[in-house]
Every structure is written in structure tokens, then in C-alpha cells.
Write a protein that holds these residues in place. Sequence first.
Motif, PDB file in Angstrom:
ATOM      1  N   UNK A  14       0.815  -1.212   0.000  1.00 42.56           N
ATOM      2  CA  UNK A  14       0.000   0.000   0.000  1.00 42.56           C
ATOM      3  C   UNK A  14       0.849   1.262   0.000  1.00 42.56           C
ATOM      4  N   UNK A  15       1.926   1.251   0.771  1.00 41.52           N
ATOM      5  CA  UNK A  15       2.840   2.407   0.786  1.00 41.52           C
ATOM      6  C   UNK A  15       3.505   2.590  -0.573  1.00 41.52           C
ATOM      7  N   UNK A  16       3.924   1.506  -1.183  1.00 44.25           N
ATOM      8  CA  UNK A  16       4.531   1.603  -2.521  1.00 44.25           C
ATOM      9  C   UNK A  16       3.526   2.136  -3.543  1.00 44.25           C
ATOM     10  N   UNK A  17       2.291   1.669  -3.480  1.00 44.64           N
ATOM     11  CA  UNK A  17       1.261   2.211  -4.374  1.00 44.64           C
ATOM     12  C   UNK A  17       1.074   3.702  -4.138  1.00 44.64           C
ATOM     13  N   UNK A  18       1.099   4.112  -2.885  1.00 41.96           N
ATOM     14  CA  UNK A  18       0.951   5.525  -2.562  1.00 41.96           C
ATOM     15  C   UNK A  18       2.083   6.370  -3.106  1.00 41.96           C
ATOM     16  N   UNK A  19       3.296   5.854  -3.003  1.00 40.66           N
ATOM     17  CA  UNK A  19       4.470   6.599  -3.478  1.00 40.66           C
ATOM     18  C   UNK A  19       4.534   6.602  -5.004  1.00 40.66           C
ATOM     19  N   UNK A  21       2.160   5.595  -7.353  1.00 43.84           N
ATOM     20  CA  UNK A  21       0.946   5.984  -8.080  1.00 43.84           C
ATOM     21  C   UNK A  21       0.297   7.217  -7.445  1.00 43.84           C
ATOM     22  N   UNK A  22       0.128   7.204  -6.142  1.00 47.90           N
ATOM     23  CA  UNK A  22      -0.630   8.251  -5.456  1.00 47.90           C
ATOM     24  C   UNK A  22      -0.020   9.637  -5.524  1.00 47.90           C
ATOM     25  N   UNK A  23       1.274   9.748  -5.270  1.00 45.35           N
ATOM     26  CA  UNK A  23       1.914  11.065  -5.291  1.00 45.35           C
ATOM     27  C   UNK A  23       1.896  11.668  -6.690  1.00 45.35           C
ATOM     28  N   UNK A  24       2.347  10.934  -7.728  1.00 47.44           N
ATOM     29  CA  UNK A  24       2.246  11.523  -9.076  1.00 47.44           C
ATOM     30  C   UNK A  24       0.807  11.861  -9.470  1.00 47.44           C
ATOM     31  N   UNK A  25      -0.145  11.007  -9.077  1.00 46.97           N
ATOM     32  CA  UNK A  25      -1.546  11.261  -9.373  1.00 46.97           C
ATOM     33  C   UNK A  25      -2.011  12.561  -8.717  1.00 46.97           C
ATOM     34  N   UNK A  26      -1.621  12.773  -7.470  1.00 47.40           N
ATOM     35  CA  UNK A  26      -1.985  14.006  -6.768  1.00 47.40           C
ATOM     36  C   UNK A  26      -1.392  15.229  -7.450  1.00 47.40           C
ATOM     37  N   UNK A  27      -0.154  15.125  -7.883  1.00 50.68           N
ATOM     38  CA  UNK A  27       0.500  16.248  -8.568  1.00 50.68           C
ATOM     39  C   UNK A  27      -0.219  16.560  -9.878  1.00 50.68           C
TER      40      UNK A  27
END
Length: 135
Positions: A14-19, A21-27
Motif C-alpha cells: 500500500x505504501x509503494x502504491x501511494x508513493x 501511483x498516489x503522489x504523481x496522481x496528486x500532482x
Amino acid sequence: MLNPVGFWARLGAGLLDGIIIGIPLSIICNIILGESSNSWLTTITDSIYSLVVPLLWTGYTVGKRIVGIRIVKIDGSNVNFWTMFKREIIGWILYSLTFGIGVIVSAFMVGLREDKRAIHDFIAGTYVTSDPPEY
């Protein structure tokens, strides 16, 4: 159920997905909408990612693939759309309605139960395994 996966591997995925996928998606969503990273577009896109990628990639997300774990139905077969819908969308609704208490209960369930299943796994009839897919 063969080789169920516990709390730490699932958290790591989940942390890897967040880093990854999630961070670039948020940007990207911030650039598109000019809003904070907690925008409706980020939430919808993240939900689509969590729902669709395991369908296309035999139960893996990017984080799960790196860690070597995947989501399967209780009988060991690959997940389908309805299974992932129940697991991700209905599970998310339940966790929201309980103001996050369901997430805490699920974390304890994954850590303490022999079958390592969380509430959303029971809703969808799934579990997370370290077994690779059979092609």
C-alpha cells in the motif's frame, strides 16, 4: 486458502502504491484542477486504479507486484469486476461510514487472524496471497 499474506507485506504494498501511483496522481490532479491533492479527481482516479489494475494484472497492483502479493477470490481464482467493486468501493463506503474504525479493526484482523482477511476481504470473498498466478 494458500499462503495468506499478513499485515506488513500488505502495508508495504500500500505504501509503494501511494508513493509510485498516489503522489504523481496528486500532482497531476493539482496541475489539472489547481486544487489540493485531496480533490475529487484524485479520489475517483485512485478508486479506478484500485478497481481496474487488479482485473487486468491477475490481482496485482504496482505495489503488490513489487512485494510479490496479489488479490484472489477465496477459491484461488482470479478476481472479476464485481469482486473488485465489492472489495474496493463497498469496502471504502463501509470504512467511511465507520469514520475509519473499520480500517483499524481490519488492520487487527489481518495481523491476528490465521486467514489474514480484512473486512473488505470478507465483503468481496477475497484474500491476499503470495502465490503467483497460474497461467
